[in-house]
Scaffold this motif. Sequence first.
Motif, PDB file in Angstrom:
ATOM      1  N   ALA A  20       0.834  -1.210   0.000  1.00 36.26           N
ATOM      2  CA  ALA A  20       0.000   0.000   0.000  1.00 36.26           C
ATOM      3  C   ALA A  20       0.863   1.253   0.000  1.00 36.26           C
ATOM      4  N   ALA A  21       1.972   1.215   0.733  1.00 36.90           N
ATOM      5  CA  ALA A  21       2.873   2.368   0.776  1.00 36.90           C
ATOM      6  C   ALA A  21       3.508   2.617  -0.583  1.00 36.90           C
ATOM      7  N   LEU A  22       3.910   1.556  -1.281  1.00 36.98           N
ATOM      8  CA  LEU A  22       4.490   1.709  -2.619  1.00 36.98           C
ATOM      9  C   LEU A  22       3.457   2.278  -3.595  1.00 36.98           C
ATOM     10  N   ALA A  23       2.231   1.785  -3.516  1.00 37.24           N
ATOM     11  CA  ALA A  23       1.171   2.286  -4.397  1.00 37.24           C
ATOM     12  C   ALA A  23       0.935   3.777  -4.159  1.00 37.24           C
ATOM     13  N   GLN A  24       0.995   4.196  -2.894  1.00 36.68           N
ATOM     14  CA  GLN A  24       0.811   5.614  -2.578  1.00 36.68           C
ATOM     15  C   GLN A  24       1.961   6.450  -3.112  1.00 36.68           C
ATOM     16  N   LEU A  25       3.187   5.925  -3.030  1.00 40.13           N
ATOM     17  CA  LEU A  25       4.347   6.627  -3.569  1.00 40.13           C
ATOM     18  C   LEU A  25       4.168   6.929  -5.048  1.00 40.13           C
ATOM     19  N   VAL A  26       3.778   5.916  -5.809  1.00 43.00           N
ATOM     20  CA  VAL A  26       3.636   6.059  -7.255  1.00 43.00           C
ATOM     21  C   VAL A  26       2.487   7.007  -7.594  1.00 43.00           C
ATOM     22  N   GLU A  27       1.436   6.977  -6.777  1.00 42.76           N
ATOM     23  CA  GLU A  27       0.308   7.879  -7.005  1.00 42.76           C
ATOM     24  C   GLU A  27       0.732   9.333  -6.815  1.00 42.76           C
ATOM     25  N   MET A  58      14.410   8.563 -10.768  1.00 39.76           N
ATOM     26  CA  MET A  58      15.254   9.444 -11.573  1.00 39.76           C
ATOM     27  C   MET A  58      16.698   9.520 -11.101  1.00 39.76           C
ATOM     28  N   GLY A  59      17.007   8.923  -9.966  1.00 41.24           N
ATOM     29  CA  GLY A  59      18.383   8.974  -9.485  1.00 41.24           C
ATOM     30  C   GLY A  59      18.500   8.356  -8.113  1.00 41.24           C
ATOM     31  N   GLU A  60      19.733   8.272  -7.642  1.00 41.78           N
ATOM     32  CA  GLU A  60      20.006   7.644  -6.352  1.00 41.78           C
ATOM     33  C   GLU A  60      19.303   8.381  -5.213  1.00 41.78           C
ATOM     34  N   LEU A  61      19.386   9.719  -5.223  1.00 43.04           N
ATOM     35  CA  LEU A  61      18.742  10.497  -4.160  1.00 43.04           C
ATOM     36  C   LEU A  61      17.224  10.373  -4.223  1.00 43.04           C
ATOM     37  N   HIS A  62      16.678  10.363  -5.423  1.00 39.30           N
ATOM     38  CA  HIS A  62      15.238  10.221  -5.605  1.00 39.30           C
ATOM     39  C   HIS A  62      14.733   8.944  -4.926  1.00 39.30           C
ATOM     40  N   LEU A  63      15.428   7.831  -5.158  1.00 40.54           N
ATOM     41  CA  LEU A  63      15.021   6.553  -4.569  1.00 40.54           C
ATOM     42  C   LEU A  63      15.268   6.539  -3.069  1.00 40.54           C
ATOM     43  N   GLU A  64      16.366   7.143  -2.648  1.00 39.66           N
ATOM     44  CA  GLU A  64      16.676   7.206  -1.212  1.00 39.66           C
ATOM     45  C   GLU A  64      15.578   7.952  -0.463  1.00 39.66           C
ATOM     46  N   VAL A  65      15.131   9.072  -1.036  1.00 41.49           N
ATOM     47  CA  VAL A  65      14.062   9.859  -0.414  1.00 41.49           C
ATOM     48  C   VAL A  65      12.751   9.066  -0.387  1.00 41.49           C
ATOM     49  N   ALA A  66      12.452   8.349  -1.478  1.00 45.48           N
ATOM     50  CA  ALA A  66      11.206   7.578  -1.547  1.00 45.48           C
ATOM     51  C   ALA A  66      11.179   6.475  -0.489  1.00 45.48           C
ATOM     52  N   VAL A  67      12.282   5.747  -0.353  1.00 49.57           N
ATOM     53  CA  VAL A  67      12.340   4.669   0.640  1.00 49.57           C
ATOM     54  C   VAL A  67      12.256   5.237   2.051  1.00 49.57           C
ATOM     55  N   GLU A  68      12.969   6.340   2.287  1.00 52.94           N
ATOM     56  CA  GLU A  68      12.943   6.950   3.621  1.00 52.94           C
ATOM     57  C   GLU A  68      11.542   7.452   3.971  1.00 52.94           C
ATOM     58  N   LYS A  69      10.802   7.891   2.950  1.00 59.74           N
ATOM     59  CA  LYS A  69       9.426   8.349   3.191  1.00 59.74           C
ATOM     60  C   LYS A  69       8.561   7.203   3.698  1.00 59.74           C
ATOM     61  N   ILE A  70       8.751   6.007   3.130  1.00 57.73           N
ATOM     62  CA  ILE A  70       8.006   4.834   3.603  1.00 57.73           C
ATOM     63  C   ILE A  70       8.389   4.512   5.044  1.00 57.73           C
ATOM     64  N   ARG A 130       9.530   6.494   7.357  1.00 58.51           N
ATOM     65  CA  ARG A 130       9.076   7.496   8.330  1.00 58.51           C
ATOM     66  C   ARG A 130       7.557   7.544   8.445  1.00 58.51           C
ATOM     67  N   SER A 131       6.870   7.501   7.295  1.00 57.80           N
ATOM     68  CA  SER A 131       5.414   7.678   7.336  1.00 57.80           C
ATOM     69  C   SER A 131       4.674   6.416   7.761  1.00 57.80           C
ATOM     70  N   ARG A 132       5.252   5.256   7.452  1.00 55.79           N
ATOM     71  CA  ARG A 132       4.566   3.991   7.762  1.00 55.79           C
ATOM     72  C   ARG A 132       5.230   3.203   8.894  1.00 55.79           C
ATOM     73  N   GLY A 133       6.415   3.643   9.321  1.00 55.81           N
ATOM     74  CA  GLY A 133       7.105   2.916  10.380  1.00 55.81           C
ATOM     75  C   GLY A 133       7.543   1.530   9.969  1.00 55.81           C
ATOM     76  N   LEU A 134       7.887   1.356   8.687  1.00 55.14           N
ATOM     77  CA  LEU A 134       8.265   0.040   8.175  1.00 55.14           C
ATOM     78  C   LEU A 134       9.778  -0.074   8.055  1.00 55.14           C
ATOM     79  N   ALA A 135      10.303  -1.261   8.356  1.00 58.27           N
ATOM     80  CA  ALA A 135      11.718  -1.560   8.155  1.00 58.27           C
ATOM     81  C   ALA A 135      11.887  -2.085   6.736  1.00 58.27           C
ATOM     82  N   VAL A 136      12.607  -1.338   5.901  1.00 57.30           N
ATOM     83  CA  VAL A 136      12.735  -1.671   4.484  1.00 57.30           C
ATOM     84  C   VAL A 136      14.194  -1.940   4.150  1.00 57.30           C
ATOM     85  N   ALA A 137      14.450  -3.057   3.468  1.00 55.86           N
ATOM     86  CA  ALA A 137      15.790  -3.384   2.980  1.00 55.86           C
ATOM     87  C   ALA A 137      15.893  -2.952   1.524  1.00 55.86           C
TER      88      ALA A 137
END
Length: 661
Positions: free
Chosen positions: A402-409, A430-442, A444-451
């Motif tokens: 659900a968090a990934l779907a929200q990111l893409v939306e 679009m780049g390393e920082l773009h993906l880093e920010v997207a993963v960190e958003k998940i 922080r906002s969802r409290g999920l541990a992501v590898a």
Amino acid sequence: MRSLNAVRNLGILAHVDAGKTTITERILYATGTTHKRGEVHDGTTVTDFDSQERDRGITIFAAAVSCAWDGHWLNLIDTPGHVDFSDEVERSLRVLDGAVVVFDAVAGVEPQSESVWRQADRHAVPRIAFVNKMDRAGADLDAAVESIRQRLHPVPLAVQLPIGREDGFIGVVDLLEMRAVRWVDDSKVEGPVPDALLAEARRRRHELEEAVAERHPAAMEEFCAEAAVSSATLTAALRDLTLRGDVVVVLCGSAYRNRGIEPLLTAVVEYLPSPEDVPGVDPAAPFAGLVFKVVATATGRMTYVRVYSGTLHKGETVVDVGADRRERIARILRVRADRHTELEHATAGDIVAVVGPKHARVGASLCARSAPVLLEPPSATEPVVSVAVEVRRSADTERFAAALAQLVEEDPSLTVRNDAQTGQTVLSGMGELHLEVAVEKIRRSRGLAVAVGRPEVAYRETVASGVTGSVFRLVKQDGGPGQFAHVVLDVAPSGQDFVFRSTVVGGRVPREYVRAVEAGCRDALSEGPLGGHPVTGLEVTLTDGATHQNDSSEMAFRSAGKLGLREALRACAMTLLEPVSEVAVTVPEDDMGGVLGDLAMRRGRVTASTARGGTVTITATVPLAELFGYADRLRSRTHGRGTFTAQPAGYAPVPAKAKAG
């Protein structure tokens, strides 16, 4: 109801760290919208309200604010300056009428300022320029203006002359009114032009009059009759020329020291377009608006809309034209970054957020049900970097999806797919920082541990030398209606992504089957023969074919086009392409040798170097795959004194040695 002529919809555009957000903060302060100046380094700005923006000290998400100045209403969007978030800029430019482009008074035109300028060119957005940081050592307005002229190719016209240099910068001479404007203890003080600057100010005023008269008939007529142009005529002519894109008005100041903001606001009102100047904006027509941003908040989903025609009322039901779906507008909000004010309605020219639509995506056209119209959506760039992502606890799988779907939306420049071979979830951006920010958003906002796996770039395949007369025959007969299609294809390299044409004569392949062959060929482009990467840069010609009276169909010819092209590509000489970036590395002169050696090891090709004030800026083209981790390496090699920026520079062939590696 506010007059359209009194509205300005504008964006602040620039290279990262040129001072966009500080300018936005000073605008809010100067207009009385805020009563305390926010600072980027303190994490107290209005527009960089996201926790990651405050932690990193950069703008990541475009933020909208509104304010009033001199009887006009300004809807302003502070856009990101980092190249990884250029799609945020693209979506903003689609709905803006004008822009202020900010330049560093020392660096002049930088790589990303050039990129956003080209984006504004594509959207034909009129703009003015603000040369910021005039108080820095090495600041030079004339050099900055010349870099704008040389690298961006407009006609920049400075309408101010600085008073004082570098740390002594205290104000400007307004060349239109021939008055001095100083800032003393945070207050603006006007007076006569200082005697020491009077001759230079008169010379520059005369040059400005000549430049405007050359390009504007009313100014030319007055100049010929009076040997001068009045301030009123100059202002009107500069507005006309700005709206046509013939010139760029240039102002200067120091946003950090709160110097130059009031004249900038006046220039926004005088020179940038109102919605009345934009084709298609009609308050009397039925409602039509374009969705350009979607944000999921703790209290619900907010959809940002630019209203192009008519009036949108709270409680109204509109139609999402592309999806043919009804959406109810529960609330209309005037937004100031993360704060908002309730409105009863929004009219043509407004930029607002609405609450209620549950499905409308970025690019959706929302319209009155009685008059549906499809507006052109903002374009999206294909992702170039991917990482495998997975949640550490299997119990969190559904929440992660659900968090990934929200990111893409929220961010259409992100994509998510499942890798059929590995079973991994792959996030692309679009780049390393773009993906880093997207993963960190998940996280922080969802409290999920992501590898997260190691980043990988998006390769392409292209045709180096083609084939002619490649024959493919599809014959299937399994008891029911059969399938028959016979195609003959030529494949050749092309400077365009994909070109299809047919030279079949005599009706041997009916027109509807030719279209099906083209569709099948496009299907085949998703996987090339070298490594299953998308194929680009080819021309396919259907030269011959045959049909069967009973068994031929569009589906059969589409399958033949797909399978036939894939077979032809296996017979072609193919080349693997990798994404490359133009990198600008700024380092102390003492570190230049080591940095050049490191760039060579990364397969970089140096294209230029410029020395200035004890530092060297090296421009090079480097494969994107070689830039992962480069920021840490550069900091280590230069003891924290080196910086770099990168922007996409297309694709280039992968050398044989790199393939082997």
